[in-house]
Design a protein around this motif. Sequence first.
Motif, PDB file in Angstrom:
ATOM      1  N   SER A 184     -19.152  46.864  42.052  1.00  0.00           N
ATOM      2  CA  SER A 184     -19.044  47.219  40.634  1.00  0.00           C
ATOM      3  C   SER A 184     -17.639  46.944  40.104  1.00  0.00           C
ATOM      4  N   ALA A 185     -16.640  47.313  40.906  1.00  0.00           N
ATOM      5  CA  ALA A 185     -15.250  47.053  40.511  1.00  0.00           C
ATOM      6  C   ALA A 185     -14.991  45.555  40.411  1.00  0.00           C
ATOM      7  N   LEU A 186     -15.559  44.794  41.338  1.00  0.00           N
ATOM      8  CA  LEU A 186     -15.376  43.343  41.337  1.00  0.00           C
ATOM      9  C   LEU A 186     -16.010  42.712  40.101  1.00  0.00           C
ATOM     10  N   MET A 187     -17.215  43.145  39.753  1.00  0.00           N
ATOM     11  CA  MET A 187     -17.874  42.604  38.560  1.00  0.00           C
ATOM     12  C   MET A 187     -17.103  42.983  37.296  1.00  0.00           C
ATOM     13  N   THR A 188     -16.535  44.172  37.287  1.00  0.00           N
ATOM     14  CA  THR A 188     -15.750  44.604  36.130  1.00  0.00           C
ATOM     15  C   THR A 188     -14.543  43.706  35.925  1.00  0.00           C
ATOM     16  N   ILE A 189     -13.837  43.390  37.014  1.00  0.00           N
ATOM     17  CA  ILE A 189     -12.649  42.544  36.873  1.00  0.00           C
ATOM     18  C   ILE A 189     -13.038  41.106  36.591  1.00  0.00           C
ATOM     19  N   PHE A 190     -14.181  40.630  37.119  1.00  0.00           N
ATOM     20  CA  PHE A 190     -14.670  39.294  36.758  1.00  0.00           C
ATOM     21  C   PHE A 190     -14.893  39.217  35.249  1.00  0.00           C
ATOM     22  N   ALA A 191     -15.524  40.266  34.716  1.00  0.00           N
ATOM     23  CA  ALA A 191     -15.838  40.302  33.283  1.00  0.00           C
ATOM     24  C   ALA A 191     -14.571  40.266  32.447  1.00  0.00           C
ATOM     25  N   ILE A 192     -13.602  41.097  32.809  1.00  0.00           N
ATOM     26  CA  ILE A 192     -12.369  41.198  32.034  1.00  0.00           C
ATOM     27  C   ILE A 192     -11.521  39.949  32.195  1.00  0.00           C
ATOM     28  N   ALA A 193     -11.461  39.406  33.406  1.00  0.00           N
ATOM     29  CA  ALA A 193     -10.672  38.195  33.644  1.00  0.00           C
ATOM     30  C   ALA A 193     -11.244  37.013  32.869  1.00  0.00           C
ATOM     31  N   GLY A 194     -12.571  36.884  32.868  1.00  0.00           N
ATOM     32  CA  GLY A 194     -13.196  35.794  32.125  1.00  0.00           C
ATOM     33  C   GLY A 194     -12.928  35.912  30.635  1.00  0.00           C
ATOM     34  N   LEU A 195     -13.049  37.126  30.114  1.00  0.00           N
ATOM     35  CA  LEU A 195     -12.808  37.374  28.692  1.00  0.00           C
ATOM     36  C   LEU A 195     -11.362  37.057  28.321  1.00  0.00           C
ATOM     37  N   GLY A 196     -10.426  37.578  29.113  1.00  0.00           N
ATOM     38  CA  GLY A 196      -9.018  37.352  28.835  1.00  0.00           C
ATOM     39  C   GLY A 196      -8.623  35.890  28.966  1.00  0.00           C
ATOM     40  N   TYR A 197      -9.200  35.198  29.953  1.00  0.00           N
ATOM     41  CA  TYR A 197      -8.879  33.792  30.163  1.00  0.00           C
ATOM     42  C   TYR A 197      -9.298  32.958  28.954  1.00  0.00           C
ATOM     43  N   VAL A 198     -10.478  33.228  28.432  1.00  0.00           N
ATOM     44  CA  VAL A 198     -10.955  32.502  27.251  1.00  0.00           C
ATOM     45  C   VAL A 198     -10.008  32.745  26.076  1.00  0.00           C
ATOM     46  N   GLY A 199      -9.648  33.998  25.864  1.00  0.00           N
ATOM     47  CA  GLY A 199      -8.754  34.319  24.757  1.00  0.00           C
ATOM     48  C   GLY A 199      -7.402  33.643  24.885  1.00  0.00           C
ATOM     49  N   LEU A 200      -6.833  33.658  26.084  1.00  0.00           N
ATOM     50  CA  LEU A 200      -5.514  33.074  26.288  1.00  0.00           C
ATOM     51  C   LEU A 200      -5.519  31.557  26.137  1.00  0.00           C
ATOM     52  N   ARG A 201      -6.639  30.926  26.437  1.00  0.00           N
ATOM     53  CA  ARG A 201      -6.705  29.463  26.260  1.00  0.00           C
ATOM     54  C   ARG A 201      -6.644  29.094  24.785  1.00  0.00           C
ATOM     55  N   PHE A 202      -6.991  30.043  23.909  1.00  0.00           N
ATOM     56  CA  PHE A 202      -6.922  29.777  22.475  1.00  0.00           C
ATOM     57  C   PHE A 202      -5.599  30.205  21.854  1.00  0.00           C
ATOM     58  N   THR A 203      -4.783  30.958  22.581  1.00  0.00           N
ATOM     59  CA  THR A 203      -3.486  31.370  22.038  1.00  0.00           C
ATOM     60  C   THR A 203      -2.326  30.655  22.720  1.00  0.00           C
ATOM     61  N   CYS A 204      -2.506  30.268  23.957  1.00  0.00           N
ATOM     62  CA  CYS A 204      -1.425  29.654  24.730  1.00  0.00           C
ATOM     63  C   CYS A 204      -1.599  28.127  24.755  1.00  0.00           C
ATOM     64  N   SER A 205      -0.548  27.407  24.394  1.00  0.00           N
ATOM     65  CA  SER A 205      -0.625  25.945  24.356  1.00  0.00           C
ATOM     66  C   SER A 205      -0.231  25.304  25.678  1.00  0.00           C
ATOM     67  N   MET A 206       0.126  26.127  26.663  1.00  0.00           N
ATOM     68  CA  MET A 206       0.474  25.610  27.994  1.00  0.00           C
ATOM     69  C   MET A 206      -0.816  25.351  28.770  1.00  0.00           C
ATOM     70  N   ASP A 207      -1.054  24.085  29.114  1.00  0.00           N
ATOM     71  CA  ASP A 207      -2.306  23.716  29.780  1.00  0.00           C
ATOM     72  C   ASP A 207      -2.137  23.416  31.270  1.00  0.00           C
ATOM     73  N   THR A 208      -0.961  23.694  31.820  1.00  0.00           N
ATOM     74  CA  THR A 208      -0.716  23.365  33.226  1.00  0.00           C
ATOM     75  C   THR A 208      -1.395  24.365  34.157  1.00  0.00           C
ATOM     76  N   ILE A 209      -1.779  23.881  35.331  1.00  0.00           N
ATOM     77  CA  ILE A 209      -2.426  24.746  36.322  1.00  0.00           C
ATOM     78  C   ILE A 209      -1.488  25.856  36.770  1.00  0.00           C
ATOM     79  N   GLY A 210      -0.233  25.523  36.995  1.00  0.00           N
ATOM     80  CA  GLY A 210       0.727  26.526  37.470  1.00  0.00           C
ATOM     81  C   GLY A 210       0.864  27.688  36.511  1.00  0.00           C
ATOM     82  N   HIS A 211       0.976  27.402  35.223  1.00  0.00           N
ATOM     83  CA  HIS A 211       1.100  28.470  34.222  1.00  0.00           C
ATOM     84  C   HIS A 211      -0.167  29.314  34.174  1.00  0.00           C
TER      85      HIS A 211
END
Length: 213
Positions: A160-187
Amino acid sequence: MTKGNDIDDLIGKLSEELKPVKPMAHPLIQAIPYVLISFAYMAVVVFYVGIRGDWEEKLGDAPFMLEIFMMGFLAVSAMITAIYLTIPDMRGDKWILAIPFTLLASFFVMVFIRSFTEGVTMPKIHYDHCMGEGGYMTIIPLAVLLFLTKRGATTRPYLSALMTIFAIAGLGYVGLRFTCSMDTIGHAVISHMIPYIVIGSLLGIGAKKIYKW
């Protein structure tokens, strides 16, 4: 007769204390408003923080859109799975567990391929504004999802904890791709992923206490 009457009286007294209990709605019914509200909240924060200047151009970039859809579907599937896990037998739909794991594995394969084709330069681990912005995008959805999943009776607290963090990480990642212009893997690894790995580790450590009956 006296003994029988005593038993009847006991049953009667116990029955008086019973109250009608409303059955929990189907997991999908619970998940739909949560998913919509979470993405709407994330979108509001994205516009508040400031959308990247080249967002229109990126909408025509196939690898970028693949990332967005992959992590977006990861977030949605993990949210739904987390709510399914509030039911001890998951209503017999344990196959749903395979969806977020498959999406995450596919995402990492894509990252692995990009690391070879684009090269990887890992910046030093430091606090970056993306970390704070990612926190703003997910703090409310995380709190609400924990509340929703704590109402059930999961027999798999770590999952349950793992699914919760998957959900939040996926949501946050999508949002950050629209606010952050850095497209490098390292960043992406340092600023977009590591914070959620840390949060996930903390959830994992406290999983049994968080999801106790």
